[in-house]
Write a protein that holds these residues in place. Sequence first.
Motif, PDB file in Angstrom:
ATOM      1  N   ALA A 167       0.824  -1.209   0.000  1.00 55.70           N
ATOM      2  CA  ALA A 167       0.000   0.000   0.000  1.00 55.70           C
ATOM      3  C   ALA A 167       0.859   1.260   0.000  1.00 55.70           C
ATOM      4  O   ALA A 167       0.533   2.247  -0.675  1.00 55.70           O
ATOM      5  N   TYR A 168       1.978   1.236   0.740  1.00 61.27           N
ATOM      6  CA  TYR A 168       2.818   2.423   0.826  1.00 61.27           C
ATOM      7  C   TYR A 168       3.507   2.735  -0.491  1.00 61.27           C
ATOM      8  O   TYR A 168       3.596   3.891  -0.913  1.00 61.27           O
ATOM      9  N   LEU A 169       4.039   1.706  -1.131  1.00 64.65           N
ATOM     10  CA  LEU A 169       4.795   1.914  -2.362  1.00 64.65           C
ATOM     11  C   LEU A 169       3.965   1.735  -3.629  1.00 64.65           C
ATOM     12  O   LEU A 169       4.440   2.031  -4.724  1.00 64.65           O
ATOM     13  N   GLN A 170       2.754   1.219  -3.468  1.00 62.40           N
ATOM     14  CA  GLN A 170       1.873   0.990  -4.621  1.00 62.40           C
ATOM     15  C   GLN A 170       2.512   0.041  -5.630  1.00 62.40           C
ATOM     16  O   GLN A 170       2.479   0.262  -6.838  1.00 62.40           O
ATOM     17  N   TRP A 171       3.100  -1.043  -5.093  1.00 62.42           N
ATOM     18  CA  TRP A 171       3.738  -2.034  -5.947  1.00 62.42           C
ATOM     19  C   TRP A 171       2.883  -3.296  -6.024  1.00 62.42           C
ATOM     20  O   TRP A 171       2.207  -3.662  -5.063  1.00 62.42           O
ATOM     21  N   SER A 172       2.984  -3.974  -7.150  1.00 63.16           N
ATOM     22  CA  SER A 172       2.357  -5.288  -7.302  1.00 63.16           C
ATOM     23  C   SER A 172       3.120  -6.054  -8.374  1.00 63.16           C
ATOM     24  O   SER A 172       3.366  -5.524  -9.468  1.00 63.16           O
ATOM     25  N   GLY A 173       3.513  -7.286  -8.031  1.00 61.98           N
ATOM     26  CA  GLY A 173       4.239  -8.110  -8.997  1.00 61.98           C
ATOM     27  C   GLY A 173       5.659  -7.642  -9.242  1.00 61.98           C
ATOM     28  O   GLY A 173       6.190  -7.821 -10.349  1.00 61.98           O
ATOM     29  N   VAL A 174       6.314  -7.077  -8.222  1.00 62.68           N
ATOM     30  CA  VAL A 174       7.692  -6.582  -8.368  1.00 62.68           C
ATOM     31  C   VAL A 174       8.672  -7.637  -7.854  1.00 62.68           C
ATOM     32  O   VAL A 174       8.669  -7.958  -6.662  1.00 62.68           O
ATOM     33  N   PRO A 175       9.532  -8.190  -8.717  1.00 60.64           N
ATOM     34  CA  PRO A 175      10.502  -9.219  -8.284  1.00 60.64           C
ATOM     35  C   PRO A 175      11.689  -8.570  -7.564  1.00 60.64           C
ATOM     36  O   PRO A 175      12.817  -8.553  -8.060  1.00 60.64           O
ATOM     37  N   LEU A 176      11.425  -8.022  -6.382  1.00 52.62           N
ATOM     38  CA  LEU A 176      12.397  -7.166  -5.712  1.00 52.62           C
ATOM     39  C   LEU A 176      13.690  -7.893  -5.364  1.00 52.62           C
ATOM     40  O   LEU A 176      14.776  -7.316  -5.467  1.00 52.62           O
ATOM     41  N   ALA A 177      13.600  -9.131  -4.927  1.00 53.13           N
ATOM     42  CA  ALA A 177      14.818  -9.859  -4.561  1.00 53.13           C
ATOM     43  C   ALA A 177      15.768  -9.975  -5.747  1.00 53.13           C
ATOM     44  O   ALA A 177      16.971  -9.732  -5.622  1.00 53.13           O
TER      45      ALA A 177
END
Length: 205
Positions: A167-177
Amino acid sequence: MSSGTLEGRARAGAPWPQLPEAAREVLLEALVHGPISRAEIAARRQLSRPTLSRITRQLVADGLLIEGGTELRSATGRPSELLHVNGAARHFFGVKLTGDHLYAVVTDLNAEVVASLDTPLRSADVTEVVGRIAEAASALRAAFPDLTAAGVTLAGRVRSGTVHGSAYLQWSGVPLADLVAEATGLPTAVANDVQALTAAEHWFG
């Protein structure tokens, strides 16, 4: 790029050794329970004395455990030599992300914070945030060239290193690792911040 503190001493280090499962379990016992005798580890992990001796000898040779000090650990018998985790043996890069800030630390093998810095995030754009993480890693690596791995936490749904909702970053489906590992050159784990805090409390209290 940063405010806060950046402290620490440089130390040359080796990559994390390839440890068999039994060796990882022995090291975990010392991490979680503090200085511990071989007899206690053998009882907890149901290991024979020869097997445990071989494992601890390798962990000491790798610099992960230190032998030192004796203590009477039972009502009868002789004092036992204790095994201690060598906190300075490895250092790790940690990041906490909020909606508008990045907090970075270096911890030792005992999860003690030995350096820190923080920096505001200009935006929640994935490329911007990953770039800021890489900058923080580079700044901290100047004092700790032996960084072994990275961990990133944030509020949101995380599974297998991918952020499926924040919710804070408004991310979805981000392969952050994968993105952080590529940007920093460090093996990276990503977790929900509350779950990571719970795990840290369970391991280190």
